[in-house]
Write a protein that holds these residues in place. Structure first.
Motif, PDB file in Angstrom:
ATOM      1  N   LEU A 177       0.898  -1.266   0.016  1.00 57.07           N
ATOM      2  CA  LEU A 177      -0.105  -0.229  -0.084  1.00 57.07           C
ATOM      3  C   LEU A 177       0.839   1.288   0.074  1.00 57.07           C
ATOM      4  N   ASN A 178       1.998   1.234   0.949  1.00 62.19           N
ATOM      5  CA  ASN A 178       2.624   2.523   1.099  1.00 62.19           C
ATOM      6  C   ASN A 178       3.435   2.678  -0.403  1.00 62.19           C
ATOM      7  N   LYS A 179       4.226   1.620  -1.014  1.00 59.86           N
ATOM      8  CA  LYS A 179       4.799   1.954  -2.252  1.00 59.86           C
ATOM      9  C   LYS A 179       4.187   1.890  -3.400  1.00 59.86           C
ATOM     10  N   GLU A 180       2.603   1.571  -3.400  1.00 58.36           N
ATOM     11  CA  GLU A 180       1.700   1.468  -4.427  1.00 58.36           C
ATOM     12  C   GLU A 180       2.314   0.710  -5.394  1.00 58.36           C
ATOM     13  N   ILE A 181       2.701  -0.643  -5.036  1.00 59.31           N
ATOM     14  CA  ILE A 181       3.119  -1.725  -5.814  1.00 59.31           C
ATOM     15  C   ILE A 181       1.968  -2.114  -6.751  1.00 59.31           C
ATOM     16  N   TYR A 182       0.803  -2.098  -6.431  1.00 60.71           N
ATOM     17  CA  TYR A 182      -0.287  -2.792  -7.095  1.00 60.71           C
ATOM     18  C   TYR A 182      -0.739  -1.750  -7.997  1.00 60.71           C
ATOM     19  N   LYS A 183      -0.230  -0.636  -8.166  1.00 60.11           N
ATOM     20  CA  LYS A 183      -0.590   0.114  -9.412  1.00 60.11           C
ATOM     21  C   LYS A 183      -0.041  -0.497 -10.558  1.00 60.11           C
ATOM     22  N   GLU A 184       1.172  -1.351 -10.505  1.00 58.16           N
ATOM     23  CA  GLU A 184       2.086  -1.653 -11.857  1.00 58.16           C
ATOM     24  C   GLU A 184       1.749  -3.300 -11.903  1.00 58.16           C
ATOM     25  N   LYS A 185       1.098  -3.978 -10.872  1.00 64.36           N
ATOM     26  CA  LYS A 185       1.214  -5.483 -10.897  1.00 64.36           C
ATOM     27  C   LYS A 185      -0.141  -5.804 -10.430  1.00 64.36           C
ATOM     28  N   SER A 236      13.240   3.475  11.758  1.00 64.97           N
ATOM     29  CA  SER A 236      13.571   3.491  10.307  1.00 64.97           C
ATOM     30  C   SER A 236      13.166   2.446   9.349  1.00 64.97           C
ATOM     31  N   ILE A 237      13.291   1.169  10.029  1.00 66.98           N
ATOM     32  CA  ILE A 237      12.793  -0.224   9.679  1.00 66.98           C
ATOM     33  C   ILE A 237      11.223  -0.234   9.544  1.00 66.98           C
ATOM     34  N   LEU A 238      10.748   0.053  10.654  1.00 72.75           N
ATOM     35  CA  LEU A 238       9.276   0.478  10.641  1.00 72.75           C
ATOM     36  C   LEU A 238       8.567   1.403   9.569  1.00 72.75           C
ATOM     37  N   ASN A 239       9.209   2.387   9.571  1.00 74.22           N
ATOM     38  CA  ASN A 239       8.924   3.501   8.834  1.00 74.22           C
ATOM     39  C   ASN A 239       9.013   3.047   7.102  1.00 74.22           C
ATOM     40  N   GLU A 240      10.151   2.241   6.801  1.00 78.53           N
ATOM     41  CA  GLU A 240      10.424   1.807   5.469  1.00 78.53           C
ATOM     42  C   GLU A 240       9.163   0.751   5.268  1.00 78.53           C
ATOM     43  N   ARG A 241       8.723   0.080   6.351  1.00 79.22           N
ATOM     44  CA  ARG A 241       7.624  -1.050   5.926  1.00 79.22           C
ATOM     45  C   ARG A 241       6.525  -0.553   5.725  1.00 79.22           C
ATOM     46  N   PHE A 255       4.748   1.003   8.563  1.00 83.72           N
ATOM     47  CA  PHE A 255       4.008   0.612   9.590  1.00 83.72           C
ATOM     48  C   PHE A 255       3.193   1.857  10.304  1.00 83.72           C
ATOM     49  N   PHE A 256       3.980   2.907  10.229  1.00 82.24           N
ATOM     50  CA  PHE A 256       3.383   3.912  10.600  1.00 82.24           C
ATOM     51  C   PHE A 256       2.106   4.719  10.051  1.00 82.24           C
ATOM     52  N   ALA A 257       1.685   3.903   9.178  1.00 90.43           N
ATOM     53  CA  ALA A 257       0.214   4.154   8.462  1.00 90.43           C
ATOM     54  C   ALA A 257      -0.738   3.720   9.088  1.00 90.43           C
ATOM     55  N   VAL A 258      -0.303   2.859  10.116  1.00 91.68           N
ATOM     56  CA  VAL A 258      -1.315   1.929  11.087  1.00 91.68           C
ATOM     57  C   VAL A 258      -1.796   2.801  12.064  1.00 91.68           C
ATOM     58  N   LYS A 259      -2.948   2.721  12.463  1.00 90.15           N
ATOM     59  CA  LYS A 259      -3.531   3.689  13.487  1.00 90.15           C
ATOM     60  C   LYS A 259      -2.789   3.366  14.670  1.00 90.15           C
ATOM     61  N   GLU A 260      -2.648   4.285  15.756  1.00 92.65           N
ATOM     62  CA  GLU A 260      -2.050   4.185  17.152  1.00 92.65           C
ATOM     63  C   GLU A 260      -0.926   3.508  16.977  1.00 92.65           C
ATOM     64  N   SER A 261       0.015   3.606  15.930  1.00 95.22           N
ATOM     65  CA  SER A 261       1.432   2.728  15.851  1.00 95.22           C
ATOM     66  C   SER A 261       2.402   3.657  16.426  1.00 95.22           C
ATOM     67  N   ILE A 262       2.256   4.997  16.535  1.00 96.05           N
ATOM     68  CA  ILE A 262       2.988   6.262  17.165  1.00 96.05           C
ATOM     69  C   ILE A 262       3.136   5.867  18.608  1.00 96.05           C
ATOM     70  N   SER A 263       1.905   5.731  19.121  1.00 94.32           N
ATOM     71  CA  SER A 263       1.861   5.666  20.736  1.00 94.32           C
ATOM     72  C   SER A 263       2.369   4.215  21.142  1.00 94.32           C
ATOM     73  N   GLN A 264       2.177   3.304  20.124  1.00 97.34           N
ATOM     74  CA  GLN A 264       2.677   1.943  20.442  1.00 97.34           C
ATOM     75  C   GLN A 264       4.167   1.899  20.599  1.00 97.34           C
ATOM     76  N   ILE A 265       4.913   2.538  19.599  1.00102.46           N
ATOM     77  CA  ILE A 265       6.238   2.475  19.850  1.00102.46           C
ATOM     78  C   ILE A 265       6.979   3.271  20.900  1.00102.46           C
ATOM     79  N   ALA A 266       6.015   4.558  21.316  1.00107.19           N
ATOM     80  CA  ALA A 266       6.439   5.591  22.363  1.00107.19           C
ATOM     81  C   ALA A 266       6.184   4.642  23.563  1.00107.19           C
ATOM     82  N   ASN A 267       5.323   3.888  23.746  1.00108.36           N
ATOM     83  CA  ASN A 267       5.201   3.027  25.104  1.00108.36           C
ATOM     84  C   ASN A 267       6.419   2.022  25.213  1.00108.36           C
ATOM     85  N   ILE A 268       6.622   1.580  24.085  1.00107.13           N
ATOM     86  CA  ILE A 268       7.831   0.451  24.213  1.00107.13           C
ATOM     87  C   ILE A 268       9.202   1.342  24.474  1.00107.13           C
ATOM     88  N   PHE A 269       9.280   2.285  23.934  1.00110.11           N
ATOM     89  CA  PHE A 269      10.697   2.881  23.899  1.00110.11           C
ATOM     90  C   PHE A 269      10.551   3.824  25.202  1.00110.11           C
TER      91      PHE A 269
END
Length: 218
Positions: free
Chosen positions: A58-66, A179-184, A186-200
């Motif tokens: 979804l993030n890289k819009e791969i579906y538009k070409e395949k 950085s890895i999560l952002n590349e994947r 991940f942060f497009a998912v709801k409440e992901s920021i608060s989840q990482i903030a809690n872990i860190f």
């Protein structure tokens, strides 16, 4: 989207109980995209979230070409190995609204491949010994039941630990994880920021600053 349920049943009937077939609806919350599943070999169920690969598509819009992706490796809880393929369901505007994912469990076959080889030769598309044995072809998708598993897997890859709440991470490690999560995507998912903030054990503002710092570096 319910019109695709018979297709999921159809694929499952053909391939058998060693094959998990999943129908994702991507028009709502990515934390609960699975609306139908046959032979839940990965341990997921209706209401389970999108995978890391799906978010990346979804993030890289791969579906538009395949129209689909085929024969890539994935893994589930407990170390199960899968040969996976995904078909993109798109609307008239070429937007991705759903996916049918087929995951064939080959964990046992790795142990008894020689005995099965003669039988599998009748099915050239299934009998791909190079796919099963190729060391360089690492898994590219994690069929986890929750988004927490994706975070844990990323943290483990960076630090070697699953539980880091009692450990003090260096900023470089935290940045690498974010950085890895952002590349994947991940942060497009709801409440992901608060989840990482809690872990860190940090504020959400700090996580946003990390993301900005990463994007500036790119």
């Amino acid at each position: 989207m319910e019109n695709y349920i018979p297709i999921v049943d159809f694929i499952s009937e053909i391939v058998g109980n060693k094959c998990e077939v999943v129908l994702h609806d991507l028009r709502g919350d990515l934390n609960k995209t699975i609306i139908y599943i046959k032979n839940s070999l990965s341990g997921r169920k209706v209401g389970s979230p999108a995978t890391d690969l799906l978010v990346d598509i979804l993030n890289k819009e791969i579906y538009k070409e395949k129209s689909y992706l085929t024969n890539y490796k994935s893994k589930g809880d407990g170390g199960k190995k899968f040969k996976s393929s995904s078909f993109f369901i798109k609307n008239d505007e070429n937007e991705l609204i759903g996916m049918i994912c087929v995951n064939i469990d080959y964990s046992e076959e790795m142990l008894m491949f020689d005995k099965l080889e003669e039988f599998l030769e009748q099915f050239s598309k299934v009998n791909d010994k190079e796919f099963y044995n190729k060391e360089a072809n690492e898994e590219i998708e994690n069929l986890y039941g929750t988004m927490d598993n994706i975070v844990e897997d990323t943290i483990y890859k960076v630090t070697g630990y699953y539980n880091i709440k009692d450990k003090k991470l260096k900023k470089d490690d935290r940045l690498k994880i974010v950085s890895i999560l952002n590349e994947r995507g991940f942060f497009a998912v709801k409440e992901s920021i608060s989840q990482i903030a809690n872990i860190f054990n940090m504020s959400e503002v700090s996580i946003y600053k990390y993301i900005q710092e990463i994007k500036k570096g790119d």
